[in-house]
Every structure is written in structure tokens, then in C-alpha cells.
Design an enzyme around this catalytic site. Structure first.
Site, PDB file in Angstrom:
ATOM      1  N   ARG A  68       1.371   6.961  -0.516  1.00 29.71           N
ATOM      2  CA  ARG A  68       0.819   5.856   0.273  1.00 29.71           C
ATOM      3  C   ARG A  68       0.010   4.904  -0.609  1.00 29.71           C
ATOM      4  O   ARG A  68       0.082   3.678  -0.455  1.00 29.71           O
ATOM      5  CB  ARG A  68      -0.050   6.421   1.402  1.00 29.71           C
ATOM      6  CG  ARG A  68      -0.641   5.374   2.348  1.00 29.71           C
ATOM      7  CD  ARG A  68      -1.383   6.076   3.488  1.00 29.71           C
ATOM      8  NE  ARG A  68      -2.089   5.145   4.345  1.00 29.71           N
ATOM      9  CZ  ARG A  68      -1.523   4.469   5.341  1.00 29.71           C
ATOM     10  NH1 ARG A  68      -0.244   4.615   5.589  1.00 29.71           N
ATOM     11  NH2 ARG A  68      -2.250   3.656   6.086  1.00 29.71           N
ATOM     12  N   HIS A  72       0.675   0.843  -0.957  1.00 30.26           N
ATOM     13  CA  HIS A  72      -0.365  -0.142  -0.666  1.00 30.26           C
ATOM     14  C   HIS A  72      -0.764  -0.925  -1.913  1.00 30.26           C
ATOM     15  O   HIS A  72      -1.268  -2.046  -1.798  1.00 30.26           O
ATOM     16  CB  HIS A  72      -1.574   0.548  -0.038  1.00 30.26           C
ATOM     17  CG  HIS A  72      -1.356   0.909   1.397  1.00 30.26           C
ATOM     18  ND1 HIS A  72      -2.280   0.637   2.386  1.00 30.26           N
ATOM     19  CD2 HIS A  72      -0.316   1.510   2.022  1.00 30.26           C
ATOM     20  CE1 HIS A  72      -1.815   1.066   3.557  1.00 30.26           C
ATOM     21  NE2 HIS A  72      -0.624   1.599   3.356  1.00 30.26           N
ATOM     22  N   ASP A  73      -0.539  -0.353  -3.077  1.00 30.42           N
ATOM     23  CA  ASP A  73      -0.776  -1.090  -4.312  1.00 30.42           C
ATOM     24  C   ASP A  73       0.279  -2.171  -4.505  1.00 30.42           C
ATOM     25  O   ASP A  73      -0.039  -3.335  -4.749  1.00 30.42           O
ATOM     26  CB  ASP A  73      -0.775  -0.124  -5.500  1.00 30.42           C
ATOM     27  CG  ASP A  73      -1.137  -0.809  -6.812  1.00 30.42           C
ATOM     28  OD1 ASP A  73      -1.975  -1.735  -6.783  1.00 30.42           O
ATOM     29  OD2 ASP A  73      -0.599  -0.414  -7.859  1.00 30.42           O
ATOM     30  N   ASN A 100      -6.530  -0.261   5.012  1.00 35.33           N
ATOM     31  CA  ASN A 100      -6.868   0.772   4.031  1.00 35.33           C
ATOM     32  C   ASN A 100      -8.098   1.599   4.386  1.00 35.33           C
ATOM     33  O   ASN A 100      -8.165   2.789   4.051  1.00 35.33           O
ATOM     34  CB  ASN A 100      -7.104   0.116   2.660  1.00 35.33           C
ATOM     35  CG  ASN A 100      -5.848  -0.506   2.081  1.00 35.33           C
ATOM     36  OD1 ASN A 100      -4.739  -0.073   2.385  1.00 35.33           O
ATOM     37  ND2 ASN A 100      -6.023  -1.531   1.260  1.00 35.33           N
ATOM     38  N   PRO A 169       2.088  -3.861   6.162  1.00 31.68           N
ATOM     39  CA  PRO A 169       2.554  -3.628   7.538  1.00 31.68           C
ATOM     40  C   PRO A 169       1.510  -2.847   8.325  1.00 31.68           C
ATOM     41  O   PRO A 169       0.745  -2.058   7.767  1.00 31.68           O
ATOM     42  CB  PRO A 169       3.830  -2.801   7.342  1.00 31.68           C
ATOM     43  CG  PRO A 169       4.259  -3.071   5.934  1.00 31.68           C
ATOM     44  CD  PRO A 169       2.995  -3.275   5.160  1.00 31.68           C
ATOM     45  N   HIS A 199       7.629   8.350   5.824  1.00 35.30           N
ATOM     46  CA  HIS A 199       6.841   8.924   6.916  1.00 35.30           C
ATOM     47  C   HIS A 199       7.368  10.291   7.349  1.00 35.30           C
ATOM     48  O   HIS A 199       6.893  10.851   8.333  1.00 35.30           O
ATOM     49  CB  HIS A 199       6.818   7.962   8.105  1.00 35.30           C
ATOM     50  CG  HIS A 199       5.918   6.780   7.877  1.00 35.30           C
ATOM     51  ND1 HIS A 199       5.833   5.717   8.758  1.00 35.30           N
ATOM     52  CD2 HIS A 199       5.046   6.494   6.865  1.00 35.30           C
ATOM     53  CE1 HIS A 199       4.962   4.833   8.290  1.00 35.30           C
ATOM     54  NE2 HIS A 199       4.480   5.278   7.148  1.00 35.30           N
ATOM     55  N   THR A 200       8.318  10.810   6.610  1.00 34.13           N
ATOM     56  CA  THR A 200       8.725  12.195   6.825  1.00 34.13           C
ATOM     57  C   THR A 200       7.632  13.162   6.352  1.00 34.13           C
ATOM     58  O   THR A 200       7.683  14.352   6.658  1.00 34.13           O
ATOM     59  CB  THR A 200      10.053  12.497   6.096  1.00 34.13           C
ATOM     60  OG1 THR A 200      10.487  13.808   6.421  1.00 34.13           O
ATOM     61  CG2 THR A 200       9.886  12.413   4.584  1.00 34.13           C
TER      62      THR A 200
END
Length: 336
Positions: A68, A72-73, A100, A169, A199-200
Site C-alpha cells: 500500500r 500511495h507513493d 493516508n 483513489p 486487495h486480496t
């Protein structure tokens, strides 16, 4: 329900135009190579792997946390390690941006890896490269695919709270908004559906799925007794008010295993986040729905596309950063 053909045409035209501008933003391939540290720090991959093995063995959730961080980076200024910067008197970081704050974990793991690398190869390996390698190893350690990681990124001397607020998102995002944010990064709809498959693994906070479970979850999941039991469990974890920081698995079937079961949940209408379920249930999702079905049926196809899309995402860079960037000694602070 299928969209009228003319509306499908309008939607596709919108995405084509947007992707044209996104391509222009990311048109230049970054100067990254697989052997970038071959002579300056030949043990970099081994060091990162060993540290990640310890982190994931101590808590499997750490795999999702590092992955994650990498996502996000890369969505803010490219993959430049800006997500790792702490706030200072002269710099506002990205950690407290809405997407964040109270959400990101794993910074101590990054600190540990960086300390080991600085001992072995001082001022050589960038935090951005280190995080990209660690994200790949995180996936492997919980059963996911391998891919080669091109290296040579520089660490930024800036961060952007505003871009972290606008570019990332959100859990309640509708399909068009979701697609537009990926296209802006130069990532296709196919990339998006594969990358969301991350997201698994991992967990979600109640505040990020409350709207979904008290909204259209029952509509998408139907009257299956097992789905109703699952929904009741979610509501006990996440009440209508309070408990914002209560957590549950994004993929309840195999939360610590990187596989394609996430897509099976979407087929059943049980996606925990609205943005996830939109891939399959949105009336506009004529392309995304087919991809969800494909990856649910074919884990090899999912693994291959996920690997390809992770390399593509990892290549998102700001060309100027290769001249203005640095190799931080401490990932939390720019060099002085």
C-alpha cells in the site's frame, strides 16, 4: 443492465481522450535498469528480501502495508519516496492527507531496511527503489507472483499534501472517477483492474466501508444466506456510528494469501469497498466486468497482468527528479 450503445461510445470516447493526455504526462520511459546497483550495492536485493521475510513472518499484514505504501507513493509525484517523508517546520509531508492519515503502516519496516542498507552501502540505494523492491517481495512472501524490478529512482526533496488529497483513489469512488485517476497516471483500465486485485490481502477501516455495508451491499450480494451472515458480521464490526478504526479483511476468504479470491467476492457482490464492487456492478463497467470475470477464472492471467502492471506503475516518475532528487540517508527526512 447493459448501457445503450451510444452511451457506451460516449464513455469510451471520454476515456480515450483522457488516456491521450495521461500518456503525454508519462510518455518518456524513465532511465531505470535491472542492474543499476550491480557494482555499487550488489547485495541490495538480498538485504531487502531478508528484512521483508522477518517483517511478514512477524505479522502477515505487513505485506499489504508495504504494498500500500508503494501504491500511495507512486500516485503522488511518481515513485519518489515522498510518502515516507515526515512533516517538518519547512516541509509538509503526505502522511496526514485524508487518504493516508490513520491508514498507512509499515514505516518502521522501511526504517529497518534503510538502516541495513546504509550499513552495507552508505548513501547508495534510494528509499524509492528500496520501497519498490520491498513491495515486490511483500507480494511474493504471501504467495503472489515474482517480477523483475527496474531500479535507479531518486528520492524527491519535496512532498505534496495537495496531490495526495486529489490523486489517490478513495474507498467510496465511483467507477468513472476511479478510472480517471488511473488513466491520469498513464495506467490503463486493464492495469487498474489488475492492480486493485492487491486487495486480496490487507485490512480496511470501518470508516472506509461503513457507507457500503449500510448502502447497496445487500443489493449487490442478493439474498444468499452466506452473504447475509457476512453482512451481519460486518455490521457488528462496524456500527452505524462509532468504531471508525475497527478493521476487517478486504478479502475474508484468504486475507493473508495473495490469490484471485478477491475477484470471486466481486462476482458474488461482496466487495467490501464501494470502489472495489464498482468494477463488477457498475452499469458503466462493461470492460471492467469482463476483466473481473477473467481474473476470477484464471489466476495465471491475473498474476501475469498484476506483475506487468506493477512494473508499469513502478516506472511512473517525474523526469526532473533524476536531476534534482537525491539518495536520502534517512527515508523520513531530506538530506541537509
Amino acid at each position: 443492465m447493459a448501457l445503450p450503445q451510444f452511451l457506451q461510445y460516449l464513455v469510451l470516447s471520454f476515456f480515450f481522450i483522457l488516456s491521450f493526455f495521461a500518456f503525454d504526462l508519462q510518455a518518456t520511459d524513465p532511465p531505470l535498469t535491472l542492474d543499476y546497483y550491480a557494482s555499487t550495492c550488489p547485495t541490495v536485493l538480498e538485504i531487502v528480501r531478508k528484512e521483508m521475510e522477518c517483517a511478514v513472518q512477524s505479522d502477515p499484514r505487513n505485506a499489504a502495508s508495504i504494498l500500500r505504501l508503494h501504491f500511495h507513493d507512486c500516485f503522488v509525484q511518481g515513485c519518489d519516496g515522498s510518502i515516507l517523508l515526515d512533516d517538518t517546520i519547512t516541509l509538509q509531508g503526505e502522511k496526514k492527507a485524508p487518504a493516508n492519515v490513520n491508514s498507512l503502516r509499515g514505516f518502521e519496516i522501511i526504517d529497518s531496511i534503510k538502516n541495513k542498507l546504509e550499513s552495507e552501502c552508505p548513501e547508495t540505494v534510494s528509499c524509492a527503489d528500496m520501497l519498490t523492491i520491498a513491495a515486490r517481495d511483500a507480494v511474493i512472501l504471501v504467495g503472489g507472483p515474482y517480477w523483475d524490478v527496474p531500479l535507479g529512482r531518486k528520492d524527491s526533496r519535496t512532498a505534496s499534501f495537495s496531490l495526495a488529497t486529489s490523486n489517490l483513489p478513495t474507498p467510496e469512488q465511483g467507477l468513472l472517477g476511479l478510472i480517471s485517476k488511473f488513466l491520469y497516471q498513464g495506467l490503463s483500465v486493464t492495469d487498474m483492474v489488475a492492480l486493485v486485485g492487491a486487495h486480496t490481502i490487507g485490512m480496511a477501516r470501518c470508516v472506509n466501508f461503513r457507507e457500503r455495508i449500510y448502502g447497496d451491499f445487500q443489493e449487490t450480494a442478493g439474498s444468499d444466506p452466506l452473504s447475509e451472515t457476512y453482512l451481519s458480521s460486518l455490521k457488528s464490526t462496524c456500527p452505524p456510528t462509532g468504531g471508525d478504526d475497527n478493521i476487517t479483511a478486504l478479502d475474508y476468504f484468504s486475507p493473508n494469501l495473495f490469490d484471485n479470491s478477491f475477484y470471486h467476492l466481486l462476482l458474488k457482490g461482496e466487495g467490501l469497498l464501494n470502489s472495489d464492487q464498482e468494477l463488477y456492478s457498475s452499469l458503466l463497467g462493461f470492460q471492467t466486468k469482463e476483466l473481473v470475470q477473467k481474473y476470477a477464472l484464471d489466476s495465471v492471467a491475473f498474476f501475469q497482468q498484476f506483475s506487468d502492471s506493477m512494473v508499469k506503475m513502478g516506472n511512473i516518475t517525474d523526469p526532473e527528479n533524476f536531476t534534482t532528487g537525491e539518495v536520502r540517508k534517512d527515508c523520513r527526512f531530506i538530506n541537509t
